[in-house]
Scaffold this motif. Structure first.
Motif, PDB file in Angstrom:
ATOM      1  N   ILE A  71       0.853  -1.184   0.000  1.00 15.82           N
ATOM      2  CA  ILE A  71       0.000   0.000   0.000  1.00 15.82           C
ATOM      3  C   ILE A  71       0.893   1.239   0.000  1.00 15.82           C
ATOM      4  O   ILE A  71       1.735   1.412   0.887  1.00 15.82           O
ATOM      5  N   LYS A  72       0.720   2.074  -1.001  1.00 17.82           N
ATOM      6  CA  LYS A  72       1.583   3.244  -1.163  1.00 17.82           C
ATOM      7  C   LYS A  72       1.526   4.137   0.080  1.00 17.82           C
ATOM      8  O   LYS A  72       0.455   4.481   0.578  1.00 17.82           O
ATOM      9  N   GLY A  73       2.713   4.485   0.579  1.00 18.09           N
ATOM     10  CA  GLY A  73       2.822   5.365   1.727  1.00 18.09           C
ATOM     11  C   GLY A  73       2.605   4.687   3.054  1.00 18.09           C
ATOM     12  O   GLY A  73       2.806   5.305   4.106  1.00 18.09           O
ATOM     13  N   ARG A  74       2.226   3.396   3.054  1.00 14.42           N
ATOM     14  CA  ARG A  74       1.933   2.699   4.303  1.00 14.42           C
ATOM     15  C   ARG A  74       2.841   1.487   4.510  1.00 14.42           C
ATOM     16  O   ARG A  74       3.366   1.275   5.588  1.00 14.42           O
ATOM     17  N   ARG A  75       2.980   0.669   3.474  1.00 11.25           N
ATOM     18  CA  ARG A  75       3.956  -0.433   3.532  1.00 11.25           C
ATOM     19  C   ARG A  75       4.441  -0.705   2.118  1.00 11.25           C
ATOM     20  O   ARG A  75       3.658  -1.020   1.226  1.00 11.25           O
ATOM     21  N   GLU A  76       5.733  -0.544   1.935  1.00 11.58           N
ATOM     22  CA  GLU A  76       6.367  -0.671   0.636  1.00 11.58           C
ATOM     23  C   GLU A  76       7.597  -1.560   0.771  1.00 11.58           C
ATOM     24  O   GLU A  76       8.144  -1.709   1.866  1.00 11.58           O
ATOM     25  N   ALA A  77       8.028  -2.136  -0.338  1.00 11.17           N
ATOM     26  CA  ALA A  77       9.104  -3.127  -0.296  1.00 11.17           C
ATOM     27  C   ALA A  77      10.257  -2.731  -1.201  1.00 11.17           C
ATOM     28  O   ALA A  77      10.108  -1.938  -2.132  1.00 11.17           O
ATOM     29  N   GLU A  78      11.421  -3.312  -0.910  1.00 12.18           N
ATOM     30  CA  GLU A  78      12.573  -3.295  -1.800  1.00 12.18           C
ATOM     31  C   GLU A  78      12.922  -4.739  -2.126  1.00 12.18           C
ATOM     32  O   GLU A  78      12.875  -5.605  -1.246  1.00 12.18           O
ATOM     33  N   VAL A  79      13.271  -5.018  -3.377  1.00 10.63           N
ATOM     34  CA  VAL A  79      13.653  -6.368  -3.778  1.00 10.63           C
ATOM     35  C   VAL A  79      14.927  -6.298  -4.617  1.00 10.63           C
ATOM     36  O   VAL A  79      15.249  -5.267  -5.201  1.00 10.63           O
ATOM     37  N   ARG A  80      15.627  -7.414  -4.646  1.00  9.73           N
ATOM     38  CA  ARG A  80      16.804  -7.544  -5.496  1.00  9.73           C
ATOM     39  C   ARG A  80      17.060  -9.025  -5.737  1.00  9.73           C
ATOM     40  O   ARG A  80      16.504  -9.894  -5.046  1.00  9.73           O
ATOM     41  N   LEU A  81      17.906  -9.341  -6.718  1.00  5.86           N
ATOM     42  CA  LEU A  81      18.369 -10.695  -6.967  1.00  5.86           C
ATOM     43  C   LEU A  81      19.820 -10.788  -6.529  1.00  5.86           C
ATOM     44  O   LEU A  81      20.598  -9.846  -6.702  1.00  5.86           O
ATOM     45  N   ALA A  82      20.185 -11.930  -5.945  1.00  2.47           N
ATOM     46  CA  ALA A  82      21.554 -12.123  -5.463  1.00  2.47           C
ATOM     47  C   ALA A  82      22.026 -13.528  -5.837  1.00  2.47           C
ATOM     48  O   ALA A  82      21.255 -14.490  -5.755  1.00  2.47           O
ATOM     49  N   ALA A  83      23.266 -13.635  -6.277  1.00  2.24           N
ATOM     50  CA  ALA A  83      23.862 -14.927  -6.623  1.00  2.24           C
ATOM     51  C   ALA A  83      24.839 -15.341  -5.541  1.00  2.24           C
ATOM     52  O   ALA A  83      25.610 -14.514  -5.037  1.00  2.24           O
ATOM     53  N   PHE A  84      24.810 -16.629  -5.173  1.00  2.00           N
ATOM     54  CA  PHE A  84      25.663 -17.157  -4.114  1.00  2.00           C
ATOM     55  C   PHE A  84      26.395 -18.400  -4.598  1.00  2.00           C
ATOM     56  O   PHE A  84      25.874 -19.171  -5.417  1.00  2.00           O
ATOM     57  N   ARG A  85      27.604 -18.585  -4.056  1.00  2.00           N
ATOM     58  CA  ARG A  85      28.382 -19.796  -4.278  1.00  2.00           C
ATOM     59  C   ARG A  85      28.356 -20.623  -2.994  1.00  2.00           C
ATOM     60  O   ARG A  85      28.694 -20.131  -1.921  1.00  2.00           O
ATOM     61  N   HIS A  86      27.943 -21.876  -3.096  1.00  2.00           N
ATOM     62  CA  HIS A  86      27.889 -22.776  -1.943  1.00  2.00           C
ATOM     63  C   HIS A  86      28.954 -23.851  -2.134  1.00  2.00           C
ATOM     64  O   HIS A  86      28.953 -24.570  -3.141  1.00  2.00           O
ATOM     65  N   SER A  87      29.850 -23.976  -1.188  1.00  2.00           N
ATOM     66  CA  SER A  87      30.900 -24.985  -1.284  1.00  2.00           C
ATOM     67  C   SER A  87      30.424 -26.288  -0.655  1.00  2.00           C
ATOM     68  O   SER A  87      29.385 -26.345   0.011  1.00  2.00           O
ATOM     69  N   GLY A  88      31.204 -27.334  -0.860  1.00  4.18           N
ATOM     70  CA  GLY A  88      30.870 -28.624  -0.268  1.00  4.18           C
ATOM     71  C   GLY A  88      30.945 -28.630   1.242  1.00  4.18           C
ATOM     72  O   GLY A  88      30.444 -29.540   1.894  1.00  4.18           O
ATOM     73  N   LYS A  89      31.582 -27.619   1.830  1.00  2.00           N
ATOM     74  CA  LYS A  89      31.702 -27.523   3.280  1.00  2.00           C
ATOM     75  C   LYS A  89      30.543 -26.752   3.909  1.00  2.00           C
ATOM     76  O   LYS A  89      30.571 -26.451   5.099  1.00  2.00           O
ATOM     77  N   GLY A  90      29.560 -26.404   3.114  1.00  2.00           N
ATOM     78  CA  GLY A  90      28.428 -25.658   3.636  1.00  2.00           C
ATOM     79  C   GLY A  90      28.631 -24.162   3.677  1.00  2.00           C
ATOM     80  O   GLY A  90      27.792 -23.440   4.220  1.00  2.00           O
ATOM     81  N   GLU A  91      29.741 -23.687   3.112  1.00  2.00           N
ATOM     82  CA  GLU A  91      29.997 -22.253   3.102  1.00  2.00           C
ATOM     83  C   GLU A  91      29.165 -21.581   2.018  1.00  2.00           C
ATOM     84  O   GLU A  91      28.938 -22.157   0.954  1.00  2.00           O
ATOM     85  N   ARG A  92      28.734 -20.377   2.290  1.00  2.00           N
ATOM     86  CA  ARG A  92      27.877 -19.631   1.356  1.00  2.00           C
ATOM     87  C   ARG A  92      28.453 -18.235   1.191  1.00  2.00           C
ATOM     88  O   ARG A  92      28.539 -17.482   2.147  1.00  2.00           O
ATOM     89  N   LYS A  93      28.831 -17.883  -0.030  1.00  2.00           N
ATOM     90  CA  LYS A  93      29.459 -16.603  -0.291  1.00  2.00           C
ATOM     91  C   LYS A  93      28.693 -15.884  -1.390  1.00  2.00           C
ATOM     92  O   LYS A  93      28.396 -16.454  -2.437  1.00  2.00           O
ATOM     93  N   ILE A  94      28.397 -14.607  -1.161  1.00  2.00           N
ATOM     94  CA  ILE A  94      27.690 -13.822  -2.165  1.00  2.00           C
ATOM     95  C   ILE A  94      28.638 -13.494  -3.310  1.00  2.00           C
ATOM     96  O   ILE A  94      29.802 -13.133  -3.105  1.00  2.00           O
ATOM     97  N   VAL A  95      28.161 -13.672  -4.536  1.00  2.00           N
ATOM     98  CA  VAL A  95      28.981 -13.474  -5.734  1.00  2.00           C
ATOM     99  C   VAL A  95      28.632 -12.169  -6.428  1.00  2.00           C
ATOM    100  O   VAL A  95      29.500 -11.397  -6.818  1.00  2.00           O
ATOM    101  N   SER A  96      27.341 -11.924  -6.613  1.00  2.00           N
ATOM    102  CA  SER A  96      26.906 -10.711  -7.293  1.00  2.00           C
ATOM    103  C   SER A  96      25.471 -10.405  -6.898  1.00  2.00           C
ATOM    104  O   SER A  96      24.736 -11.286  -6.444  1.00  2.00           O
ATOM    105  N   VAL A  97      25.058  -9.162  -7.085  1.00  2.00           N
ATOM    106  CA  VAL A  97      23.693  -8.741  -6.787  1.00  2.00           C
ATOM    107  C   VAL A  97      23.209  -7.792  -7.879  1.00  2.00           C
ATOM    108  O   VAL A  97      24.006  -7.168  -8.589  1.00  2.00           O
ATOM    109  N   SER A  98      21.900  -7.699  -7.986  1.00  2.00           N
ATOM    110  CA  SER A  98      21.317  -6.703  -8.888  1.00  2.00           C
ATOM    111  C   SER A  98      21.187  -5.386  -8.144  1.00  2.00           C
ATOM    112  O   SER A  98      21.500  -5.279  -6.955  1.00  2.00           O
TER     113      SER A  98
END
Length: 257
Positions: A71-98
């Motif tokens: 609802i304009k002026g009452r509740r608004e959102a921000e969105v983006r896309l993000a790419a992550f690299r997940h290693s076999g050890k369970g590590e998660r690293k951000i690679v790029s974002v929009s």
């Protein structure tokens, strides 16, 4: 020697490149449960949709999702896309974002459909150094304005707590006489003590939070299919006002999942 080793790895990567079965590849969407959408811990980015894009052939993706109760002026959102690299050890690293896409909603409730196109920046779309690395693209969102505190109608009335009958406090109604001899119709507890009226709030049905779906799909497409895609991102929006507001920023905090 390092350059030769790097060239060898790249040649190996080309040999392992996934075959293009169709003109574009479709990858299943995996939905993760979204963390409550309030401005928690400084309002970091929050992921509500994930797509496993390991081995993606193309460097451009298209994704689609819905929103509700913006609802304009009452509740608004921000969105983006993000790419992550997940290693076999369970590590998660951000690679790029929009870049950041601001969704403002409309004056009244409307379900919005958003289509985003983005050059994801994942190198090759697969990892040529090991067989355990996984890449994901995630739809992230957070409040731009809100959340709105639920409001309601305040009524001056006689009331009791819901479920009060369970502990024996059943209200008895009847006439009571005051010190001046006048009779009043008032309720009282079973033990005879008077029950005074007070302000009671009846909450509105209009919720105080917005909703966002997981990605309906995340598709890898060639340049000729989506020439609008860029490293910042391109979007088509129906049912909401919106605009790009900030450039990609890898340093902005996000929830771990």
């Amino acid at each position: 020697m390092q350059e030769l080793a790097g060239l060898k790895r790249r040649l190996t990567a080309l040999e392992r490149k996934p075959d293009t079965i169709t003109k574009f590849d479709r990858y299943p969407v995996i939905e993760g449960e979204a963390v409550p959408r309030g401005p928690i811990s400084g309002n970091p980015w929050n992921t509500c949709g994930l797509a496993n894009v390991t081995g993606m052939v193309f460097d451009r993706i298209e994704c689609k999702f819905n929103t509700d109760w913006l609802i304009k002026g009452r509740r608004e959102a921000e969105v983006r896309l993000a790419a992550f690299r997940h290693s076999g050890k369970g590590e998660r690293k951000i690679v790029s974002v929009s870049g950041t896409l601001e969704l403002n909603g409309l004056a009244n409730r409307a379900v919005a459909t958003v289509l985003m196109r983005w050059i994801h920046g994942i190198p090759y779309g697969w990892d040529y150094e090991d067989d355990t690395t996984v890449y994901t693209i995630e739809l992230q969102h957070r409040y731009k304005r809100g959340p709105e505190h639920p409001k309601g109608q305040t009524i001056y009335a006689i009331a009791a707590q819901e479920g009060s009958a369970t502990n024996g406090n059943i209200l008895n109604w009847g006439y009571r006489q005051d010190d001046g001899g006048k009779w009043w119709w008032i309720p009282a507890y079973r033990n005879g003590s008077p029950w005074a009226p007070d302000f009671v709030t009846v909450p509105n049905r209009d919720p105080g939070t917005y909703s966002i779906s997981a990605m309906h799909y995340c598709v890898g497409l060639p340049q000729e299919r989506i020439p609008e895609a860029s490293t910042n991102g391109w979007a088509w929006i129906q049912g909401s006002d919106g605009k790009w507001t900030r450039d990609p920023n890898l340093s902005e905090p996000f929830f771990s999942i």
